[in-house]
Design a protein around this motif. Structure first.
Motif, PDB file in Angstrom:
ATOM      1  N   SER A 110       9.718  -8.416  -6.517  1.00  0.00           N
ATOM      2  CA  SER A 110       9.157  -8.750  -5.204  1.00  0.00           C
ATOM      3  C   SER A 110       9.717 -10.074  -4.717  1.00  0.00           C
ATOM      4  O   SER A 110      10.058 -10.229  -3.540  1.00  0.00           O
ATOM      5  CB  SER A 110       7.627  -8.837  -5.285  1.00  0.00           C
TER       6      SER A 110
ATOM      7  N   GLU B 211      -1.331   4.559   7.434  1.00  0.00           N
ATOM      8  CA  GLU B 211      -0.140   3.755   7.182  1.00  0.00           C
ATOM      9  C   GLU B 211       1.009   4.224   8.069  1.00  0.00           C
ATOM     10  O   GLU B 211       1.243   5.406   8.251  1.00  0.00           O
ATOM     11  CB  GLU B 211       0.278   3.850   5.706  1.00  0.00           C
TER      12      GLU B 211
ATOM     13  N   ASN C 144       3.926   4.789  -0.156  1.00  0.00           N
ATOM     14  CA  ASN C 144       2.511   5.131  -0.293  1.00  0.00           C
ATOM     15  C   ASN C 144       1.993   5.807   0.981  1.00  0.00           C
ATOM     16  O   ASN C 144       0.982   5.431   1.557  1.00  0.00           O
ATOM     17  CB  ASN C 144       1.688   3.870  -0.567  1.00  0.00           C
TER      18      ASN C 144
ATOM     19  N   GLU D 226      -3.287  -8.515  -3.121  1.00  0.00           N
ATOM     20  CA  GLU D 226      -3.713  -7.900  -4.382  1.00  0.00           C
ATOM     21  C   GLU D 226      -3.047  -8.593  -5.567  1.00  0.00           C
ATOM     22  O   GLU D 226      -3.705  -8.922  -6.566  1.00  0.00           O
ATOM     23  CB  GLU D 226      -3.343  -6.413  -4.365  1.00  0.00           C
TER      24      GLU D 226
ATOM     25  N   GLU E 135      -1.673   6.906   1.936  1.00  0.00           N
ATOM     26  CA  GLU E 135      -2.732   6.037   2.407  1.00  0.00           C
ATOM     27  C   GLU E 135      -2.978   6.283   3.886  1.00  0.00           C
ATOM     28  O   GLU E 135      -2.060   6.290   4.699  1.00  0.00           O
ATOM     29  CB  GLU E 135      -2.351   4.578   2.159  1.00  0.00           C
TER      30      GLU E 135
ATOM     31  N   ARG F 193       0.382  -4.408   6.048  1.00  0.00           N
ATOM     32  CA  ARG F 193       0.567  -3.726   4.766  1.00  0.00           C
ATOM     33  C   ARG F 193       1.138  -4.673   3.713  1.00  0.00           C
ATOM     34  O   ARG F 193       0.712  -4.675   2.558  1.00  0.00           O
ATOM     35  CB  ARG F 193       1.488  -2.522   4.952  1.00  0.00           C
TER      36      ARG F 193
ATOM     37  N   ARG G 222      -1.535  -7.318   2.686  1.00  0.00           N
ATOM     38  CA  ARG G 222      -2.554  -6.767   1.788  1.00  0.00           C
ATOM     39  C   ARG G 222      -2.002  -6.563   0.385  1.00  0.00           C
ATOM     40  O   ARG G 222      -2.690  -6.799  -0.613  1.00  0.00           O
ATOM     41  CB  ARG G 222      -3.089  -5.441   2.342  1.00  0.00           C
ATOM     42  N   ALA G 223      -0.750  -6.120   0.287  1.00  0.00           N
ATOM     43  CA  ALA G 223      -0.124  -5.920  -1.023  1.00  0.00           C
ATOM     44  C   ALA G 223       0.085  -7.259  -1.730  1.00  0.00           C
ATOM     45  O   ALA G 223      -0.148  -7.381  -2.942  1.00  0.00           O
ATOM     46  CB  ALA G 223       1.207  -5.191  -0.856  1.00  0.00           C
TER      47      ALA G 223
ATOM     48  N   LYS H  47       3.475  -3.000  -4.587  1.00  0.00           N
ATOM     49  CA  LYS H  47       2.515  -1.938  -4.903  1.00  0.00           C
ATOM     50  C   LYS H  47       2.560  -1.535  -6.372  1.00  0.00           C
ATOM     51  O   LYS H  47       1.553  -1.102  -6.933  1.00  0.00           O
ATOM     52  CB  LYS H  47       2.792  -0.711  -4.027  1.00  0.00           C
ATOM     53  N   SER H  48       3.736  -1.673  -6.998  1.00  0.00           N
ATOM     54  CA  SER H  48       3.871  -1.250  -8.398  1.00  0.00           C
ATOM     55  C   SER H  48       3.545  -2.358  -9.388  1.00  0.00           C
ATOM     56  O   SER H  48       3.485  -2.116 -10.593  1.00  0.00           O
ATOM     57  CB  SER H  48       5.291  -0.742  -8.657  1.00  0.00           C
TER      58      SER H  48
ATOM     59  N   LEU I 288       7.556  -3.893  -0.240  1.00  0.00           N
ATOM     60  CA  LEU I 288       6.249  -3.259  -0.361  1.00  0.00           C
ATOM     61  C   LEU I 288       6.161  -2.389  -1.612  1.00  0.00           C
ATOM     62  O   LEU I 288       5.127  -2.369  -2.294  1.00  0.00           O
ATOM     63  CB  LEU I 288       5.962  -2.426   0.888  1.00  0.00           C
ATOM     64  N   ALA I 289       7.241  -1.686  -1.924  1.00  0.00           N
ATOM     65  CA  ALA I 289       7.248  -0.832  -3.116  1.00  0.00           C
ATOM     66  C   ALA I 289       7.065  -1.660  -4.386  1.00  0.00           C
ATOM     67  O   ALA I 289       6.303  -1.283  -5.284  1.00  0.00           O
ATOM     68  CB  ALA I 289       8.551  -0.038  -3.185  1.00  0.00           C
TER      69      ALA I 289
END
Length: 316
Positions: free
Chosen positions: A95, A57, A51, A298, A54, A291, A294-295, A78-79, A74-75
């Motif tokens: 994850s 980053e 990402n 969410e 952003e 990062r 935060r991911a 994020k998905s 992280l990928a």
């Protein structure tokens, strides 16, 4: 020599006991222990950006010879979020696969516990696979009957004694284990969740993973914080203990809490964690961990809302 052997035997028995308690008590017996171990320091050979659009980053480095890759974690995180309030199960579980590698990298003691975490992701995957196979079988049977009607011939097919009930369950949703909300809806509608006693369900298993995810998020968040003015960076072992007490401890018995706090004494020092996320300084680690935190946040918040809406935050 005899004393050393007895001590080793005692340690092995304790580890086996803790692993057993974790398995039968679910992830709410998460001890999160860590063990110091030597891993040669490797230089990064490539840079990946997840990402990268952003603003602000930092690029994520990939170190050779390391199973855990923070870029992959992280990928997946994020998905996972989809629409405005849901989480896809496949990237969510992926994850966890990466977080399991993170824990295993901390040594064999954590490896014992990470195996129990993996068993929980396996429960959801097995339920999803079973649901998918049953849905495919039902669709094939439906297609056979439809073709028979078109030709004026009814093609019979075998049904078990409870096949009618099973077909009824499958008819309400073909996407039961696609996302967290679809899983909750399907299991609730089909009576797979019991609010009074233990049952094997994706929802109950998700809750245990959910609680463990909060602990990991809190721990990584503390690791990423700068030292207070005039102070020193907190020791990972202390941060692990403090975040555990704020999160998982309330779901554990007194005995498990004491055992967990003793286990945290083996937590590696900060340079070891720098190697895991492939950075060299606290400043670089703070950017990467922020990062990730935060991911995770969410995904965690969406899961929390979904479970809370269905009164599932206290499933036995």
């Amino acid at each position: 020599m005899g004393v050393k052997c007895k001590a080793c035997s005692a340690i092995v028995l304790i580890l086996l006991l803790l692993g057993s308690m974790w398995l039968y008590g679910s992830l709410d017996h998460h001890l999160g222990t860590c063990l110091k171990m030597y891993i040669p320091k490797n230089k990064a050979v490539s840079l990946n950006r997840v990402n990268s659009s952003e603003e602000g980053e930092a690029p994520l480095k990939v170190c050779p010879g390391q199973r855990f890759k923070v870029a992959n974690l992280l990928a997946y995180l994020k998905s996972a979020p989809v629409s405005t309030n849901d989480v896809l199960l496949k990237p969510y579980l992926a994850s966890w696969d990466e977080l399991i590698k993170f824990m295993e990298a901390l040594g064999p003691m954590v490896g014992i516990i990470s195996q129990e975490i993996e068993s929980k992701t396996t429960v959801i995957r097995d339920l999803a696979q079973k649901h998918e196979k049953e849905a495919e079988k039902r669709m094939k049977n439906k297609k056979r009957v439809t073709m028979g009607r078109d030709t004026g011939i009814v093609i019979p097919h075998k049904r078990s004694s409870n096949s009618s009930k099973m077909n009824h369950k499958l008819s309400d949703s073909t996407s039961g284990y696609i996302s967290i909300r679809s899983m909750i809806k399907w299991e609730m509608k089909n009576g797979l969740v019991d609010f009074q006693k233990y049952t094997i369900s994706g929802c109950r298993t998700l809750l245990r993973l959910h609680r463990a995810l909060l602990w990991l998020q809190s721990f990584l968040q503390e690791l990423g914080k700068d030292a207070p003015e005039g102070g020193h960076l907190g020791r990972p072992s202390d941060l692990c203990k403090e975040t555990y007490q704020r999160t998982l401890a309330k779901h554990h018995t007194w005995w498990v809490r004491r055992a967990a706090e003793l286990a945290f004494l083996a937590m590696p020092e900060r340079p070891y964690f720098y190697q895991l996320v492939c950075v060299e300084t606290q400043e670089e680690a703070a950017v990467v961990l922020d990062r990730v935190v935060r991911a995770i946040g969410e995904v965690y918040e969406r899961t929390e809302v979904a479970l809370d809406e269905h009164k599932m935050l206290d499933l036995p």
